[in-house]
Design a protein around this motif. Structure first.
Motif, short mmCIF file in Angstrom:
data_model
loop_
_atom_site.label_atom_id
_atom_site.label_comp_id
_atom_site.label_asym_id
_atom_site.label_seq_id
_atom_site.Cartn_x
_atom_site.Cartn_y
_atom_site.Cartn_z
N GLU A 169 0.84 -1.21 0.00
CA GLU A 169 0.00 0.00 0.00
C GLU A 169 0.87 1.26 0.00
OE1 GLU A 169 -4.03 1.70 0.48
OE2 GLU A 169 -3.25 -0.27 -0.13
N LEU B 262 1.77 6.64 -6.99
CA LEU B 262 0.71 7.59 -7.33
C LEU B 262 1.19 9.03 -7.18
CD1 LEU B 262 -2.33 5.80 -5.65
CD2 LEU B 262 -2.05 6.20 -8.11
N LEU C 32 -3.08 2.86 -13.65
CA LEU C 32 -3.55 3.59 -12.48
C LEU C 32 -4.39 4.77 -12.93
CD1 LEU C 32 -0.23 3.62 -10.38
CD2 LEU C 32 -2.10 1.97 -10.30
N SER D 262 -9.26 7.55 -10.11
CA SER D 262 -9.98 6.93 -9.00
C SER D 262 -9.03 6.37 -7.95
CB SER D 262 -10.90 5.82 -9.51
OG SER D 262 -10.15 4.80 -10.17
N ASP D 263 -7.84 5.95 -8.39
CA ASP D 263 -6.83 5.44 -7.44
C ASP D 263 -6.29 6.58 -6.58
OD1 ASP D 263 -6.69 2.61 -8.18
OD2 ASP D 263 -5.94 3.35 -10.10
N LYS E 156 -9.07 7.28 -4.09
CA LYS E 156 -9.18 6.16 -3.14
C LYS E 156 -8.08 6.21 -2.09
CE LYS E 156 -9.02 1.11 -2.97
NZ LYS E 156 -8.89 -0.13 -3.77
N HIS E 157 -6.90 6.66 -2.47
CA HIS E 157 -5.76 6.66 -1.55
C HIS E 157 -5.51 8.02 -0.92
CE1 HIS E 157 -5.05 2.87 -3.70
NE2 HIS E 157 -4.47 2.48 -2.60
N TRP F 136 2.27 -2.85 -12.09
CA TRP F 136 1.05 -2.44 -11.40
C TRP F 136 -0.13 -2.29 -12.36
CZ3 TRP F 136 0.64 -1.68 -6.10
CH2 TRP F 136 1.84 -1.79 -5.40
#
Length: 282
Positions: free
Chosen positions: A238, A245, A266, A269-270, A273-274, A263
């Motif tokens: 994570e 990101l 990306l 939305s990633d 989300k993070h 990965w």
């Protein structure tokens, strides 16, 4: 006693007097500290002191440990309560020579007390330490408001080392009730199985009972280690993703996505989300 709703793995409430899960963590940590402290002592003694001066138990215990500390390698103590005995002091200690109840009584002091003691096998130290710190015997605030646990002598060394463990705050927390108060993150193994030691004589498990007990302990330890490793890997993955990101945020916001080797694709939305702030919508 119940598990507090907002107490979760990695975010423990640390209210071990109220939360069953945190209480179990505390019990397992005390057992671990005792096990490590007893590793080099030739003789291990488990003792229970029932004092008739309940109001002075904290001071009597403090004075007793000071005298005891000069005669043994080290140990841990806990204070519990019971319907028959009321407040009492449990002591688990290591020494170069055997220590019996008569010698302990001579060190207790002027207040009246009954002392029971028995030498126990090293392999039973963890079980006995867990029994001495069980949640069912915490005294309430009206009965007793002092410390419930501490260590002394050479056994204090593992306590001090664990208390300074900045990478695992839950270990530091468990080392602190003597200090017992801490931060709270990865979990230790579950509380060990134990057999109730009798005041009239120590009973150790035998035969089939012992095999079953060891089997259960081994399964719990293996499961706990597996879960801890999985959680550690999840957190590492994570954190790595968040770094990726952050590094590609500009390109993602410009194009809406980016391909990262290993990965995949990306998206915006990633980022959302993070927890990346102010990400423009499409």
């Amino acid at each position: 006693m119940a598990i507090i709703s907002n107490c979760e793995k990695g975010f423990r409430c640390r209210k071990w007097k109220e939360c069953e899960h945190c209480s179990r963590i505390r019990q397992a940590q005390i057992a671990s500290l005792a096990e490590e402290g007893a590793a080099t002592s030739p003789h291990i003694t488990y003792a229970v002191t029932r004092t008739y001066s309940q109001k002075t138990i904290s001071k009597d215990r403090t004075d007793f440990i000071k005298r005891l500390n000069r005669a043994v390698n080290g140990g841990i103590w806990t204070i519990e309560t019971a319907d028959i005995t009321g407040l009492h002091v449990n002591i688990l200690l290591g020494s170069d020579k055997p220590i019996d109840a008569t010698k302990l009584a001579g060190m207790w002091g002027s207040s009246s007390a009954d002392i029971w003691a028995a030498e126990i096998p090293r392999k039973d130290v963890r079980n006995v330490a867990a029994y001495c710190s069980k949640k069912e015997s915490f005294p309430n605030k009206e009965e007793y408001q002092g410390r419930l646990y501490g260590s002394f002598g050479e056994w204090k060394r593992p306590l001090a080392l664990l208390a300074e463990n900045k990478s695992s705050p839950v270990v530091a927390g468990a080392a602190l009730d003597g200090m017992l108060a801490g931060l709270g993150v990865p979990e230790p193994e579950p509380e060990p199985e134990y057999n109730r030691p009798s005041i009239n004589g120590y009973r150790k498990p035998k035969g089939k009972e012992l095999k079953e007990l060891l089997k259960k302990n081994d399964k719990k330890v293996a499961l706990s280690l597996k879960q801890h490793e999985q959680e550690k890997n999840r957190v590492a993955r994570e954190n790595h993703l968040k770094r990726l990101l952050a590094a590609h945020r500009g390109e993602i916001e410009l194009k809406g996505f980016v391909y990262v080797n290993g990965w995949g694709i990306l998206h915006k939305s990633d980022l959302i989300k993070h927890g990346f702030p102010d990400v423009p919508s499409d």
